[in-house]
Write a protein that holds these residues in place. Structure first.
Motif: not given
Length: 192
Positions: A52-60
């Motif tokens: 979840a955090w990796l996915i959010a970081g990539v989107a950010l």
């Protein structure tokens, strides 16, 4: 056409290189693409909550970089590219009035568009067109997009599939309401 783009984006969430596709969608959405990255983030996080955090970081990261492209479109190619994009979104009539007041509230405009369902690309293009200081733009874009993407990630990580309906249907409304109350509070304090 919009439903076809939505379905195409959803199918890409299952792609073996979904993180790269998410980065591309997040980048494009910040400057010209109509579908928000949340459409991909939700199924990706539900499928692999540990990421979840990796996915959010990539989107950010991709969203802020795409925002810089939107800013550049506004600053250097508004008439050729920015104006047609805003016209296609039905925002062309408000451009002149918006320009006169935008930089007074630029921080709040970028923050609001970065968090709420308002098309972020409109604000990125307008930020460049009105000459908003680049540092203010980037800082605010990072804060807003981090808040939005990591909130979605946290909700999905914690509650899983049952929270999906809330995110897809009501998170934008709740965030907009929060933002209106926050600005209303500031205005109340300022004028009382």
């Amino acid at each position: 056409m919009l439903s076809n783009l939505y379905n195409w984006t959803m199918r890409l969430a299952d792609h073996p290189r979904a993180l790269w596709v998410l980065a591309l969608v997040s980048f494009m959405e910040s400057s010209f693409f109509p579908i928000p990255p949340d459409v991909m983030m939700i199924p990706m996080i539900l499928a692999r909550p540990s990421r979840a955090w990796l996915i959010a970081g990539v989107a950010l990261i991709a969203s802020v970089l795409g925002g810089l492209l939107g800013y550049a479109i506004g600053a250097f190619a508004f008439e050729q590219i920015g104006q047609p994009i805003l016209t296609s979104l039905g925002k062309a009539d408000a451009v002149a009035e918006f320009n006169t007041r935008f930089n007074d509230f630029g921080f709040w405009a970028v923050l609001g568009a970065g968090i709420t369902p308002f098309p972020f690309k409109v604000i990125t293009i307008m930020s460049g067109w009105t000459g908003m200081p680049l540092g203010v733009f980037v800082t605010t874009a990072i804060i807003a997009r981090a808040f939005r993407f990591f909130l979605v990630a946290a909700l999905l990580w914690k509650f899983g599939a049952p929270i999906r309906d809330f995110i897809e249907r009501r998170l934008g409304l709740m965030t907009t309401l929060f933002f209106v109350l926050l600005i209303g509070g500031f205005l109340l304090v300022r004028y009382i």
